[in-house]
Design an enzyme around this catalytic site. Structure first.
Site, PDB file in Angstrom:
ATOM      1  N   SER A 146       0.813  -1.215   0.000  1.00  0.00           N
ATOM      2  CA  SER A 146       0.000   0.000   0.000  1.00  0.00           C
ATOM      3  C   SER A 146       0.845   1.264   0.000  1.00  0.00           C
ATOM      4  CB  SER A 146      -0.959   0.005   1.197  1.00  0.00           C
ATOM      5  OG  SER A 146      -0.245  -0.036   2.411  1.00  0.00           O
ATOM      6  N   GLY A 180       5.340   2.853  -0.393  1.00  0.00           N
ATOM      7  CA  GLY A 180       6.788   2.714  -0.301  1.00  0.00           C
ATOM      8  C   GLY A 180       7.404   1.551  -1.038  1.00  0.00           C
ATOM      9  N   GLY A 193       7.024  -1.660  -0.843  1.00  0.00           N
ATOM     10  CA  GLY A 193       6.161  -2.719  -1.344  1.00  0.00           C
ATOM     11  C   GLY A 193       5.599  -2.401  -2.713  1.00  0.00           C
ATOM     12  N   ASP A 212      -3.825  -8.316   7.574  1.00  0.00           N
ATOM     13  CA  ASP A 212      -3.447  -7.467   8.713  1.00  0.00           C
ATOM     14  C   ASP A 212      -2.512  -8.294   9.580  1.00  0.00           C
ATOM     15  OD1 ASP A 212      -3.147  -5.905  10.942  1.00  0.00           O
ATOM     16  OD2 ASP A 212      -5.294  -5.674  11.355  1.00  0.00           O
ATOM     17  N   LEU A 213      -1.231  -7.986   9.513  1.00  0.00           N
ATOM     18  CA  LEU A 213      -0.242  -8.778  10.231  1.00  0.00           C
ATOM     19  C   LEU A 213      -0.344  -8.639  11.736  1.00  0.00           C
ATOM     20  CD1 LEU A 213       2.775  -8.074   7.884  1.00  0.00           C
ATOM     21  CD2 LEU A 213       1.785 -10.339   8.322  1.00  0.00           C
ATOM     22  N   ASN A 251       7.666  -7.932   3.092  1.00  0.00           N
ATOM     23  CA  ASN A 251       8.083  -6.540   3.043  1.00  0.00           C
ATOM     24  C   ASN A 251       7.402  -5.662   4.092  1.00  0.00           C
ATOM     25  OD1 ASN A 251       8.952  -3.931   1.382  1.00  0.00           O
ATOM     26  ND2 ASN A 251       6.736  -3.826   1.670  1.00  0.00           N
ATOM     27  N   SER A 264      16.591  -5.019   8.763  1.00  0.00           N
ATOM     28  CA  SER A 264      17.074  -3.647   8.810  1.00  0.00           C
ATOM     29  C   SER A 264      18.409  -3.607   9.531  1.00  0.00           C
ATOM     30  CB  SER A 264      16.071  -2.757   9.546  1.00  0.00           C
ATOM     31  OG  SER A 264      16.613  -1.491   9.861  1.00  0.00           O
ATOM     32  N   TYR A 302      10.459  -0.410  27.939  1.00  0.00           N
ATOM     33  CA  TYR A 302      10.176  -0.324  26.508  1.00  0.00           C
ATOM     34  C   TYR A 302      10.826   0.905  25.893  1.00  0.00           C
ATOM     35  CZ  TYR A 302       7.666  -0.063  22.066  1.00  0.00           C
ATOM     36  OH  TYR A 302       7.358   0.008  20.731  1.00  0.00           O
TER      37      TYR A 302
END
Length: 320
Positions: A31, A33, A35, A82-83, A109, A157, A177
């Site tokens: 959707s 960049g 990808g 939806d991961l 990706n 990355s 965190y």
């Protein structure tokens, strides 16, 4: 004589002269960049691309150029994914398995970066749950669709250098965190997943690799403030200066997507399999924290990869 590519190589340069007609490829995160550019380049060279995205309306609009540039039988179809929801991941895998058409290459990706502390629909820390566990379940559920001799490409990355995975506290229940600490864990997990997937599937010629696309200005950085971005760049440039390396420079989106295309279709299978790639080549292990290139040895540790696999199975309640 094979061509040599590097940090400034683009998708079209990497795929120049490569005919992907009849090849079928799954690309997650189409959707925006990288990808969208990955799908465009592959379809322009004849590949039948299945693009997965959480927001299909957004993906439909973003991929108009993919369809325009498709040639030699190249095409694009979209599937919802939806991961951050294992129910969505499993439903997507079920649809792909029911369809039954195999894939030559799967490119994981999609991802999120430096998000505020939060959880996925299943209660996992957002970045580990989305970047690693979502893809872990999807890929393993459709592993039978990957053709013998096919490939899995996980987008990792240089951020994996921020932190190793924490198998004792993956959800930051007891650990302080930090957005980039969590991002680092998830990106290390992407490499380790490729290492173990490669070990399990290379007997049938399926090889898995992880890639660093480089620093690119895309929607991935939407959670970063200007202050966060400036502080990160200052830290990177200070490290580069100390190491005698050149200052950081952004890549274009076609340059960023080039390593995914190279690792999936151009680099030798035995060279990329079980490894980490950057700038269109296989990266060397680099333990020094002040160096930004290369791969941290912990991300390629085969025992660590097996342990992460077992922990991931326990977390998602599914054995592969």
């Amino acid at each position: 004589m094979s061509k040599t590519f590097g940090a400034t190589s683009t998708t079209d340069e990497v795929l120049d002269g490569v005919d992907l007609s009849g090849r079928r490829v799954l690309v997650t995160g189409v959707s925006a960049g990288l990808g969208v550019e990955t799908a465009r380049a592959l379809a322009a060279h004849g590949a039948q691309v299945v693009g997965a995205a959480r927001d299909l309306d957004k993906a439909q609009a973003a991929t108009a150029e993919v369809r325009t540039q498709a040639k030699n039988g190249g095409s694009l179809e979209l599937v919802q994914l939806d991961l951050a929801s294992l129910a969505s991941v499993r439903a997507c895998a079920d649809r792909l398995n029911a369809d039954g058409r195999p894939f030559d290459v799967v490119i994981c990706n999609a991802g999120v970066m430096a998000t505020p502390k939060g959880t996925t629909a299943d209660g996992f820390e957002t970045q580990f749950g989305t970047n690693h566990l979502g893809h872990f379940v999807l890929v393993n559920r459709i592993a039978g669709l990957i053709k013998d001799g096919g490939r899995l490409v996980n987008l990792s990355s240089a951020g994996h250098r921020f932190s190793d995975v924490d198998l004792d506290d993956p959800n930051f229940e007891h650990t302080e965190y930090t957005p980039f600490g969590a991002y680092g864990r998830s990106k290390t997990a992407n490499v380790l997943f490729a290492v173990e997937f490669d070990r399990r599937h290379k007997a049938r010629g399926v090889r898995a690799t992880a890639v660093h696309p480089g620093g690119i200005m895309t929607e991935l950085g939407r959670h970063m403030t200007d202050e966060m971005r400036e502080a990160m760049l200052a830290q990177v440039n200070a490290a580069n200066a100390a190491a005698g390396a050149p200052a950081f420079s952004w890549k274009t989106i076609p340059q960023g997507a080039a390593t995914s295309c190279w690792a999936g279709f151009v680099g030798a299978a035995d060279a990329v399999g079980g490894h980490y790639c950057e700038d269109c080549h296989v990266a060397k292990p680099e333990p020094r924290q002040e160096i930004r290139d290369g791969v941290k040895p912990y991300a390629l540790d085969p025992d660590r990869a097996k342990a992460l696999w077992a922990k991931s199975e326990a977390m998602v309640g599914e054995t592969f």
